[in-house]
Design a protein around this motif. Structure first.
Motif, short mmCIF file in Angstrom:
data_model
loop_
_atom_site.label_atom_id
_atom_site.label_comp_id
_atom_site.label_asym_id
_atom_site.label_seq_id
_atom_site.Cartn_x
_atom_site.Cartn_y
_atom_site.Cartn_z
N GLU A 194 0.92 -1.22 -0.08
CA GLU A 194 0.06 0.10 -0.03
C GLU A 194 0.76 1.19 -0.09
O GLU A 194 0.70 2.21 -0.75
N GLU A 244 -4.62 -1.02 -2.52
CA GLU A 244 -5.37 -0.17 -1.95
C GLU A 244 -6.39 -0.86 -0.85
O GLU A 244 -6.82 -1.94 -1.37
N THR A 280 -4.07 -1.45 -7.40
CA THR A 280 -4.08 -0.23 -7.88
C THR A 280 -3.84 -0.39 -9.55
O THR A 280 -3.09 -1.54 -9.86
N ARG A 330 -1.09 0.80 -10.59
CA ARG A 330 0.08 0.50 -10.69
C ARG A 330 0.40 -0.92 -10.60
O ARG A 330 1.12 -1.80 -10.91
N GLY A 342 2.06 1.99 -3.37
CA GLY A 342 1.09 2.22 -4.31
C GLY A 342 0.73 0.92 -5.33
O GLY A 342 0.07 1.26 -6.18
#
Length: 157
Positions: free
Chosen positions: A77, A83, A99, A101, A80
């Motif tokens: 998290e 989440e 995410t 990413r 990135g």
């Protein structure tokens, strides 16, 4: 098989080939902006999947403790890749999702694994690589993705 080749070499060579492929993929991930992704993260990303999961379910899929899963989720998290959000079906639960990413890493990894396979085909021949796939499927039947590998490697086994 030759009697000169001890049986213990086979799993070591399989592991060395696995390690070579994983190292090559991770070197390319690092070159493309993901130097913090580790081999275990691939198992985590696959276990989270496209629909997301809970920390408890993630721990069970990976064969690790809830604490270990929570620690990994927190690290990813911060970087990135995942989440946490309220579960739409149960407000008391949190869902862990990839995410953009994280999805990018999965897609890039898939392309690089294809490149690794193409290089191996150039070294041993496409027919021999196809036969290797077939032979490995015969001796290692069952699930292709054993996501519990991180837990299997754990010290408490």
């Amino acid at each position: 098989m030759s009697e000169a080749t001890p049986g213990y070499e086979l799993p070591l060579r399989l592991f060395a080939a696995f390690r070579a492929a994983i190292d090559e993929v991770h070197a390319e991930l690092a070159r493309r902006g993901h130097p913090d992704v580790r081999p275990m993260h691939g198992f985590v990303f696959q276990a989270i999947g496209t629909d997301g999961t809970t920390a408890v379910d993630l721990a069970a899929r990976l064969g690790v403790t809830k604490q270990a899963a929570g620690k990994t989720i927190a690290a990813l998290e911060r970087q990135g890749y995942v989440e946490r959000a309220a579960d739409p079906g149960d407000a008391r639960r949190k869902t862990v999702r990839l995410t953009a990413r994280g999805v990018e890493v999965l897609a890039l990894s898939a392309r690089v694994f294809d490149q690794v396979q193409d290089r191996w085909a150039a070294v041993i021949g496409a027919d021999r690589l196809a036969a290797l796939h077939t032979d490995l499927a015969a001796v290692a039947p069952g699930e292709l993705f054993r996501l519990d590998a991180p837990g299997w490697f754990g010290a408490d086994r």
